[in-house]
Design an enzyme around this catalytic site. Structure first.
Site, PDB file in Angstrom:
ATOM      1  N   SER A 190      12.987 -15.015  17.856  1.00 29.39           N
ATOM      2  CA  SER A 190      12.728 -14.234  19.076  1.00 29.39           C
ATOM      3  C   SER A 190      13.909 -14.195  20.049  1.00 29.39           C
ATOM      4  CB  SER A 190      11.462 -14.735  19.778  1.00 29.39           C
ATOM      5  OG  SER A 190      10.337 -14.566  18.924  1.00 29.39           O
ATOM      6  N   TRP A 193      17.383  -7.560   8.939  1.00 32.56           N
ATOM      7  CA  TRP A 193      16.494  -6.387   9.011  1.00 32.56           C
ATOM      8  C   TRP A 193      15.161  -6.636   8.301  1.00 32.56           C
ATOM      9  CZ3 TRP A 193      19.857  -1.360   7.830  1.00 32.56           C
ATOM     10  CH2 TRP A 193      20.888  -1.270   8.777  1.00 32.56           C
ATOM     11  N   LYS A 194      15.098  -7.679   7.494  1.00 28.55           N
ATOM     12  CA  LYS A 194      13.905  -7.966   6.683  1.00 28.55           C
ATOM     13  C   LYS A 194      13.527  -6.723   5.868  1.00 28.55           C
ATOM     14  CE  LYS A 194      12.715 -11.540   9.939  1.00 28.55           C
ATOM     15  NZ  LYS A 194      11.704 -12.338  10.613  1.00 28.55           N
ATOM     16  N   GLU A 201      10.468 -17.249   5.616  1.00 29.02           N
ATOM     17  CA  GLU A 201       9.569 -16.312   4.916  1.00 29.02           C
ATOM     18  C   GLU A 201       9.729 -16.447   3.407  1.00 29.02           C
ATOM     19  OE1 GLU A 201      10.806 -12.799   7.059  1.00 29.02           O
ATOM     20  OE2 GLU A 201       9.990 -13.692   8.884  1.00 29.02           O
ATOM     21  N   GLY A 231      16.037 -11.146  14.136  1.00 32.49           N
ATOM     22  CA  GLY A 231      15.144 -10.309  13.339  1.00 32.49           C
ATOM     23  C   GLY A 231      14.835  -9.019  14.078  1.00 32.49           C
ATOM     24  N   GLY A 232      13.687  -8.993  14.760  1.00 38.72           N
ATOM     25  CA  GLY A 232      13.195  -7.788  15.423  1.00 38.72           C
ATOM     26  C   GLY A 232      14.247  -7.043  16.244  1.00 38.72           C
ATOM     27  N   HIS A 290      15.391 -18.623   4.091  1.00 39.81           N
ATOM     28  CA  HIS A 290      14.623 -18.156   5.257  1.00 39.81           C
ATOM     29  C   HIS A 290      13.182 -18.654   5.139  1.00 39.81           C
ATOM     30  CE1 HIS A 290      12.611 -15.547   8.126  1.00 39.81           C
ATOM     31  NE2 HIS A 290      13.793 -15.358   8.675  1.00 39.81           N
TER      32      HIS A 290
HETATM   33  P1  PGA Z   1      12.882 -12.670  15.072  1.00 37.51           P
HETATM   34  O1  PGA Z   1      13.266 -13.131  13.576  1.00 37.51           O
HETATM   35  O2  PGA Z   1      14.186 -12.507  15.823  1.00 37.51           O
HETATM   36  O3  PGA Z   1      12.158 -11.376  14.899  1.00 37.51           O
HETATM   37  O4  PGA Z   1      12.043 -13.757  15.647  1.00 37.51           O
HETATM   38  C1  PGA Z   1      14.296 -14.045  13.349  1.00 37.51           C
HETATM   39  C2  PGA Z   1      14.422 -14.295  11.859  1.00 37.51           C
HETATM   40  O5  PGA Z   1      13.405 -14.403  11.165  1.00 37.51           O
HETATM   41  O6  PGA Z   1      15.547 -14.413  11.323  1.00 37.51           O
END
Ligand code: PGA
Length: 252
Positions: A215, A12-13, A99, A236-237, A97
């Site tokens: 993605s 979910w970030k 990020e 993620g998204g 991750h």
């Molecule tokens: P995303 O993110 O599916 O939005 O590309 C994946 C992730 O960072 O784990």
């Protein structure tokens, strides 16, 4: 079909306030059909306890944190320990991750320390690795990902290593709408599994779930997951929408 666990983990970030997070977890639980696929909700810390409660009766649905500290406890203002995560019902923790590597300067050494700390305290790390766009353009993706895997994981004993889930996430595919092609994912996953086999033996390598992230959406999941060495996804998204997340998990 391989004997490896299929895992679809949501990340979910830094999204969803308390009520929104509760609503998302409730919607997932309500719409989920029983399945062999392991599903994981990687939520911000504030949601962990509440979501643990919501998912506690559901088979194959688990909770992940998105980070942890490498020490047991003490004067580390703002940090969260592995025992704290265990105490609210976490099973997994996402570590390394891209990020965290990029925005919080997490080094391979720090990530390795967090990975061992997590395992020693009963959490399963979802260890992320992946190359930048310029690395892929230079053809150096295997060298870079290989180093991340070796430095992040290869200090573990075989028994410790059996707790690890790996997520390959090419940085250029995260949140960009660009996915690696299924063949690019397969190629890297097979490369990673080869490294694991060389270090921990073939049986351990064959038993390790390697997820693809970047993605992943309901309309591309099936093709990516159909590859031999792709055992699921880190999402993620699309994990922020119950229907999309469930559709992805149902793509095996
Ligand atoms: P995303 O993110 O599916 O939005 O590309 C994946 C992730 O960072 O784990």
């Amino acid at each position: 079909m391989s004997k490896r666990q299929h895992i679809v983990a949501g990340n979910w970030k830094m999204n969803k306030d308390y009520e929104e997070g509760r609503a998302l977890a409730l919607e997932i639980v309500e719409k989920l059909q029983p399945s062999e696929t392991i599903m994981v909700l990687g939520t911000p810390y504030i949601h962990l306890k509440g979501v643990a409660h919501i998912i506690s009766d559901i088979n194959n649905l688990y909770l992940a944190a998105q980070n942890c500290h490498q020490e047991d406890s003490g004067a580390y203002t703002g940090e969260i320990s592995t025992d704290m995560l265990r105490s609210v019902g976490c099973t997994y923790v996402i570590l390394g991750h891209s990020e965290r590597r990029e925005y919080f300067q997490e080094s391979d050494e720090l990530i390795a320390a967090k990975v061992s700390q997590a395992i020693r305290h009963g959490l399963k790390p979802i260890f992320c690795c992946g190359e930048l766009l310029q690395t892929r353009e230079a053809g150096a993706q295997e060298a870079v990902v290989g180093e991340q895997v070796k430095k992040g994981l290869f200090n573990l004993t075989p028994e410790e290593f059996s707790q690890v889930v790996i997520a390959y996430e090419p940085v250029w595919a995260i949140g960009t709408g660009k996915t690696a092609s299924p063949d690019q994912a397969q190629e890297m996953h097979a490369f990673i599994r080869g490294l694991l086999a060389a270090q921990y033996g073939d049986e351990a390598a064959q038993a390790t779930s390697i997820l693809y992230g970047g993605s992943v959406k309901p309309d591309n999941a099936q093709e990516i997951f159909s590859k031999t060495d792709v055992d699921g996804g880190l999402i993620g998204g699309a994990s922020l929408k119950a229907n999309d997340f469930i559709a992805i998990a149902n793509s095996f």
